[in-house]
Design a protein around this motif. Structure first.
Motif: not given
Length: 509
Positions: A88-94
């Motif tokens: 759930d951190a900001a600097s994640v996902d695609t």
């Protein structure tokens, strides 16, 4: 109290992907107080996002910190596969947009500097290699809307001495257009990749999906997007390779202090860590540890993900990013058959009463325990996004990619991404004015990730009391009455002041 243990000093790697900066190099930036800076013997960094990891890496490469032990504490455990970054951190996902397309020339120039590193892809260990950075271009547009009054507080731009108005999305787009043209003016190869799109039809032709958005804009083919998750893993590896940084997994509940000095942090479970300098870089969670009233505010932003077919991936994979600065809505080219639609907005507020009040602004005061804090799927697995936000994402999809087969396709998943917002979208990178030995690096305002290759060095400069001249005043701890806080830089859509609880009480999708 348990102290942070010293770690073995290892010189910077000769093959470092970023330029090494010594203490002598740093003093070239000018600061009247930098000459009096004395490096601490230990630093505790709370948070392992772009700011935290980037700073740790930069400090290991400075002579002034050769004998300084550096420890990062985070609720995510980097030693466990799949546990870092926190989901759930900001600097994640695609994907995250990487753009020098800013209305503010200081940030435009800073990203121009960062893109030198993003574009390095010759070796697998280069930042931009292995699909971590893709330069498909960026279309920046704005709607033809009249100037409006700011939601609250001082305006960003003043047209008349007696009437203040905020920067509109179209204003932002035009200023950004001028800045990227200026940056590319010395390089014809870069300059020819920037093209004005004077009307919706020109925008439609450049986008290539059959859709359009905005009344005016431009395409900058020198911009692109990065895979956030794999880029963070790359950054973590760089930090680990120095051999200089210790990592602890734990949730920080509060800061330890005496009368006017922060001495460390207390973890859930009771363990206390101490250090000569404590740096809080906990993103949208920073306000639960340090009273940031009037400085920064946690806001939730909506994202939607949609599975697509291989044929649709081939059709859309090469499209440019499109960002409408009037609505805040944007779409990034799909990767691995997943399409992402998002909104850069005023965001949702989630005020909660905390069991422990954050560190007060002044040592002699007490802090309000009610703070806007992130609500995520980690603590609420059934969390969805409000119907208001989902409807906006659906509208963006139909406008920007009007493929009939996507019109009614459900989102595979949705997510709230939490920003640490400041009034002007400037970062907050400064020593606390009223607590000794406390440094705060937050206020990402939803646009910090792109600076991953360079922001650590800039924060290290600020730690050495040597803030880059172009950001003096911008990154400082602000004074004055700023209790009602909304980001008014001209790039936000949606409505200011929406309550997450209230919106979730309505029909959700």
């Amino acid at each position: 109290m348990a102290s942070l243990s010293s770690s073995t000093t290892i010189p910077p790697l000769a093959s470092s992907p970023f330029p090494s900066t010594t203490a002598a190099d740093s003093t070239a930036s000018t600061s009247s107080s930098s000459s009096s800076f004395k490096p601490p013997s230990s630093i505790l960094i709370i948070g392992s996002g772009v700011f935290g990891l980037g700073t740790a890496l930069a400090l290991t490469r400075r002579d002034a910190f050769t004998n300084c032990s550096i420890t990062i504490v985070d609720r995510s455990d980097p030693s466990q596969p799949g546990a870092f970054p926190a989901p759930d951190a900001a600097s994640v996902d695609t994907s995250r947009i990487v753009r020098a397309d800013y209305a503010d020339p200081a940030y435009a120039a800073l990203c121009d500097e960062a893109q030198i590193q993003w574009r390095k892809q010759d070796k697998p260990t280069d930042l931009g290699a292995q699909g971590r950075y893709t330069e498909t271009g960026l279309i920046v547009v704005g709607d033809a809307t009249a100037p409006v009054a700011p939601a609250s507080g001082p305006a960003v731009v003043s047209e008349e001495p007696t009437q203040k108005v905020k920067l509109t999305g179209l204003d932002y787009a035009r200023k950004s257009w001028a800045n990227v043209q200026s940056l590319a003016s010395g390089n014809p190869a870069l300059a020819e990749r920037i093209q004005e799109l004077p009307n919706p039809q020109a925008i439609r032709e450049a986008l290539g999906t059959g859709g359009t958005s905005g009344a005016w804009g431009y395409i900058n083919r020198n911009s692109g997007w990065a895979n956030a998750g794999t880029s963070m893993a790359w950054l973590l590896e760089q930090v680990k390779n120095t051999g200089r940084v210790s990592f602890l997994a734990g949730t920080v509940e509060s800061l330890e202090h005496d009368e006017a000095t922060v001495t460390g942090a207390k973890l859930a479970g009771g363990r206390v860590l101490t250090a000569d300098l404590v740096m809080v870089a906990a993103g949208a969670w920073t306000g639960s540890l340090v009273d940031l009233e009037g400085q920064a505010l946690a806001t939730g932003q909506v994202l939607g993900y949609m599975d697509i077919t291989e044929e649709e991936q081939q059709k859309l994979g090469g499209m440019p990013v499109i960002l409408n600065l009037s609505t805040g809505l944007f779409i990034i080219p799909p990767t691995n058959r997943v399409l992402k639609i998002a909104r850069h907005a005023y965001g949702y507020l989630n005020p909660q009463t905390l069991p422990t009040a954050p560190l007060p602004v002044l040592p002699q005061l007490t802090s309000n325990k009610t703070v806007s804090v992130p609500k995520t799927s980690v603590t609420d697995p059934d969390l969805s996004i409000p119907a208001e936000g989902a409807a906006d994402l659906r509208a963006a999809l139909q406008e920007m990619i009007p493929l009939p087969e996507l019109r009614d396709r459900p989102f595979t998943k949705t997510r709230l991404c939490w920003y640490s917002d400041t009034r002007t979208a400037d970062f907050l990178i400064d020593y606390h004015p009223h607590w000794r030995n406390l440094f705060v690096a937050t206020g990402d305002s939803g646009h910090a990730f792109k600076f991953l290759p360079v922001i650590g060095d800039k924060i290290a400069d600020c730690i050495m009391r040597n803030c880059p001249p172009q950001f003096k005043g911008k990154w400082d701890w602000k004074g004055g009455d700023m209790t009602a806080l909304f980001t008014e830089d001209g790039s936000r859509g949606g409505k200011p002041g929406l309550s997450l609880v209230d919106e979730l009480g309505k029909l959700t999708i």
